[in-house]
Scaffold this motif. Sequence first.
Motif, PDB file in Angstrom:
ATOM      1  N   ILE A 196       0.838  -1.198   0.000  1.00 44.50           N
ATOM      2  CA  ILE A 196       0.000   0.000   0.000  1.00 44.50           C
ATOM      3  C   ILE A 196       0.875   1.250   0.000  1.00 44.50           C
ATOM      4  O   ILE A 196       0.642   2.200  -0.750  1.00 44.50           O
ATOM      5  CB  ILE A 196      -0.945   0.005   1.212  1.00 44.50           C
ATOM      6  CG1 ILE A 196      -1.862  -1.219   1.169  1.00 44.50           C
ATOM      7  CG2 ILE A 196      -1.767   1.294   1.254  1.00 44.50           C
ATOM      8  CD1 ILE A 196      -2.657  -1.438   2.442  1.00 44.50           C
ATOM      9  N   GLY A 197       1.909   1.252   0.849  1.00 46.37           N
ATOM     10  CA  GLY A 197       2.801   2.404   0.905  1.00 46.37           C
ATOM     11  C   GLY A 197       3.572   2.619  -0.374  1.00 46.37           C
ATOM     12  O   GLY A 197       3.863   3.760  -0.748  1.00 46.37           O
ATOM     13  N   ARG A 198       3.873   1.557  -1.074  1.00 47.13           N
ATOM     14  CA  ARG A 198       4.656   1.643  -2.304  1.00 47.13           C
ATOM     15  C   ARG A 198       3.803   2.021  -3.513  1.00 47.13           C
ATOM     16  O   ARG A 198       4.252   2.758  -4.394  1.00 47.13           O
ATOM     17  CB  ARG A 198       5.366   0.301  -2.535  1.00 47.13           C
ATOM     18  CG  ARG A 198       6.151   0.178  -3.822  1.00 47.13           C
ATOM     19  CD  ARG A 198       7.073  -1.040  -3.784  1.00 47.13           C
ATOM     20  NE  ARG A 198       6.474  -2.202  -3.200  1.00 47.13           N
ATOM     21  CZ  ARG A 198       5.750  -3.124  -3.855  1.00 47.13           C
ATOM     22  NH1 ARG A 198       5.568  -2.978  -5.167  1.00 47.13           N
ATOM     23  NH2 ARG A 198       5.248  -4.169  -3.241  1.00 47.13           N
ATOM     24  N   LEU A 199       2.563   1.542  -3.556  1.00 49.38           N
ATOM     25  CA  LEU A 199       1.768   1.673  -4.773  1.00 49.38           C
ATOM     26  C   LEU A 199       0.460   2.444  -4.594  1.00 49.38           C
ATOM     27  O   LEU A 199      -0.150   2.851  -5.578  1.00 49.38           O
ATOM     28  CB  LEU A 199       1.420   0.280  -5.324  1.00 49.38           C
ATOM     29  CG  LEU A 199       2.593  -0.607  -5.761  1.00 49.38           C
ATOM     30  CD1 LEU A 199       2.092  -2.005  -6.103  1.00 49.38           C
ATOM     31  CD2 LEU A 199       3.305   0.014  -6.954  1.00 49.38           C
ATOM     32  N   GLY A 200       0.005   2.627  -3.366  1.00 46.57           N
ATOM     33  CA  GLY A 200      -1.343   3.130  -3.148  1.00 46.57           C
ATOM     34  C   GLY A 200      -1.455   4.639  -3.076  1.00 46.57           C
ATOM     35  O   GLY A 200      -0.560   5.330  -2.596  1.00 46.57           O
ATOM     36  N   ASP A 201      -2.605   5.129  -3.542  1.00 49.17           N
ATOM     37  CA  ASP A 201      -2.979   6.534  -3.391  1.00 49.17           C
ATOM     38  C   ASP A 201      -4.076   6.692  -2.344  1.00 49.17           C
ATOM     39  O   ASP A 201      -4.517   7.818  -2.072  1.00 49.17           O
ATOM     40  CB  ASP A 201      -3.482   7.093  -4.729  1.00 49.17           C
ATOM     41  CG  ASP A 201      -2.469   6.909  -5.844  1.00 49.17           C
ATOM     42  OD1 ASP A 201      -1.337   7.413  -5.689  1.00 49.17           O
ATOM     43  OD2 ASP A 201      -2.785   6.240  -6.853  1.00 49.17           O
ATOM     44  N   GLY A 202      -4.533   5.591  -1.790  1.00 43.77           N
ATOM     45  CA  GLY A 202      -5.553   5.612  -0.760  1.00 43.77           C
ATOM     46  C   GLY A 202      -5.611   4.276  -0.059  1.00 43.77           C
ATOM     47  O   GLY A 202      -5.216   3.236  -0.616  1.00 43.77           O
ATOM     48  N   TRP A 203      -6.080   4.299   1.194  1.00 47.30           N
ATOM     49  CA  TRP A 203      -6.165   3.095   2.018  1.00 47.30           C
ATOM     50  C   TRP A 203      -7.561   3.006   2.610  1.00 47.30           C
ATOM     51  O   TRP A 203      -8.032   3.952   3.235  1.00 47.30           O
ATOM     52  CB  TRP A 203      -5.107   3.140   3.119  1.00 47.30           C
ATOM     53  CG  TRP A 203      -5.166   1.993   4.091  1.00 47.30           C
ATOM     54  CD1 TRP A 203      -5.271   0.664   3.796  1.00 47.30           C
ATOM     55  CD2 TRP A 203      -5.093   2.071   5.517  1.00 47.30           C
ATOM     56  NE1 TRP A 203      -5.264  -0.100   4.949  1.00 47.30           N
ATOM     57  CE2 TRP A 203      -5.155   0.737   6.016  1.00 47.30           C
ATOM     58  CE3 TRP A 203      -4.961   3.125   6.425  1.00 47.30           C
ATOM     59  CZ2 TRP A 203      -5.117   0.451   7.380  1.00 47.30           C
ATOM     60  CZ3 TRP A 203      -4.918   2.842   7.785  1.00 47.30           C
ATOM     61  CH2 TRP A 203      -4.987   1.519   8.248  1.00 47.30           C
ATOM     62  N   VAL A 204      -8.230   1.859   2.377  1.00 46.72           N
ATOM     63  CA  VAL A 204      -9.584   1.646   2.883  1.00 46.72           C
ATOM     64  C   VAL A 204      -9.592   0.366   3.720  1.00 46.72           C
ATOM     65  O   VAL A 204      -9.898  -0.716   3.216  1.00 46.72           O
ATOM     66  CB  VAL A 204     -10.608   1.520   1.737  1.00 46.72           C
ATOM     67  CG1 VAL A 204     -12.036   1.644   2.279  1.00 46.72           C
ATOM     68  CG2 VAL A 204     -10.357   2.547   0.648  1.00 46.72           C
ATOM     69  N   PRO A 205      -9.242   0.439   4.990  1.00 49.57           N
ATOM     70  CA  PRO A 205      -9.254  -0.770   5.810  1.00 49.57           C
ATOM     71  C   PRO A 205     -10.677  -1.235   6.079  1.00 49.57           C
ATOM     72  O   PRO A 205     -11.625  -0.444   6.056  1.00 49.57           O
ATOM     73  CB  PRO A 205      -8.574  -0.308   7.106  1.00 49.57           C
ATOM     74  CG  PRO A 205      -8.872   1.158   7.181  1.00 49.57           C
ATOM     75  CD  PRO A 205      -8.860   1.637   5.759  1.00 49.57           C
ATOM     76  N   LEU A 206     -10.835  -2.542   6.328  1.00 48.87           N
ATOM     77  CA  LEU A 206     -12.109  -3.062   6.788  1.00 48.87           C
ATOM     78  C   LEU A 206     -12.234  -2.714   8.266  1.00 48.87           C
ATOM     79  O   LEU A 206     -11.374  -3.078   9.067  1.00 48.87           O
ATOM     80  CB  LEU A 206     -12.171  -4.576   6.577  1.00 48.87           C
ATOM     81  CG  LEU A 206     -13.481  -5.272   6.965  1.00 48.87           C
ATOM     82  CD1 LEU A 206     -14.635  -4.749   6.127  1.00 48.87           C
ATOM     83  CD2 LEU A 206     -13.339  -6.780   6.821  1.00 48.87           C
ATOM     84  N   THR A 207     -13.303  -2.027   8.619  1.00 50.75           N
ATOM     85  CA  THR A 207     -13.395  -1.461   9.963  1.00 50.75           C
ATOM     86  C   THR A 207     -14.227  -2.288  10.926  1.00 50.75           C
ATOM     87  O   THR A 207     -14.326  -1.954  12.103  1.00 50.75           O
ATOM     88  CB  THR A 207     -13.997  -0.049   9.884  1.00 50.75           C
ATOM     89  OG1 THR A 207     -15.275  -0.130   9.229  1.00 50.75           O
ATOM     90  CG2 THR A 207     -13.084   0.884   9.107  1.00 50.75           C
ATOM     91  N   TYR A 208     -14.834  -3.367  10.452  1.00 50.48           N
ATOM     92  CA  TYR A 208     -15.708  -4.154  11.315  1.00 50.48           C
ATOM     93  C   TYR A 208     -15.592  -5.632  10.956  1.00 50.48           C
ATOM     94  O   TYR A 208     -15.199  -5.988   9.848  1.00 50.48           O
ATOM     95  CB  TYR A 208     -17.174  -3.712  11.162  1.00 50.48           C
ATOM     96  CG  TYR A 208     -17.675  -3.860   9.740  1.00 50.48           C
ATOM     97  CD1 TYR A 208     -18.317  -5.021   9.325  1.00 50.48           C
ATOM     98  CD2 TYR A 208     -17.475  -2.845   8.815  1.00 50.48           C
ATOM     99  CE1 TYR A 208     -18.741  -5.169   8.016  1.00 50.48           C
ATOM    100  CE2 TYR A 208     -17.900  -2.980   7.502  1.00 50.48           C
ATOM    101  CZ  TYR A 208     -18.535  -4.137   7.108  1.00 50.48           C
ATOM    102  OH  TYR A 208     -18.949  -4.286   5.813  1.00 50.48           O
TER     103      TYR A 208
END
Length: 334
Positions: A196-208
């Motif tokens: 994610i840090g290398r390629l991502g422009d956004g992070w959407v974790p599963l929150t539940y």
Amino acid sequence: MALKFGVRPHHWIADATPFSDIVDWVVRAEEKGFDSVHVGDRLLSRAPPVYESTMYEATTALAVFAARTQRLQLSPLVYNMPYRHPIHTAKVFASLDLMSNGRVILGVGTGWNAHEFNSLGVARNQRGRLLDEGVQLVKRLWTENHVDFEGELISVRDVSVEPKPVQKPHPPIWFGSFGPEVREFTPLVDRVLERIGRLGDGWVPLTYSTPGRRMIEPERLGEAWRRIEAAMVAHGRDPAECEIVYSHWPYVMTDEPAERDECERSVRQWFDGTYEEARQTYPIGTADEIVETLVAATRALPRVDRFIFTPFNYGQTQFDRLAEDVVPKLREVF
């Protein structure tokens, strides 16, 4: 970046709502001031134990939404990239970006359901590498011509894709990774966060966790972000340019006793636990209580750039309460 708000309509086939009504709901979301609309991605009719129904095909639904809206950003949440060849993904989303005049966000994930992988002839144990190499190749196909790419699993020679996306250098790519079932930061989890840090422009974790009847612990969420941030810095990227997205299922109610019964009926369509367990798993309550829950849930993050809400029902009352009560209160505190 200014705080944004997205919504995710119920587009499961098992839902009795006609698709034309879903489109009208999305149009109202734009009129109410929401910034983005998001859809899930399931190919088979069932993906137990989580999904007992399938969904409308993601890119087809987004294309219809694009035709009926002017401003909303459009995103799958998430698109299971290992299920498709990256050339196909690059072509489809570049075209959608052009047709929508630059409103596409490509939210990606690895996929998880073994039956889907087996049915498609894709090795489930290679899904992380397929996602990693796929995103690298899609980025190049969006920005270059005559691409040569040699990965462990994917290789192409002299490939160009047209049209190119409207957004430059390319549409943002979000990663839906990490969630409450992650109990420790193993080397595998660290590889996921590094990607994610290398390629991502956004992070959407599963929150539940629906099976676990709980939300993700704030401190675990914060630690995951710190590892993504460190990976971005290590690769010469600015963590401020990675959008932190918090997605959840709210139900907004008043203090009227009768509202609890309606809430239980709505929640029961998607959750088979008790009402008390539902309140441990989702932000349920008055607008003030929901804001309080979200503030507590995100306290270990340095910021939240976007909230995405999946209402438990399509009723106009829920829509209005989210747009008119919850969103303004969140703007005051974030």
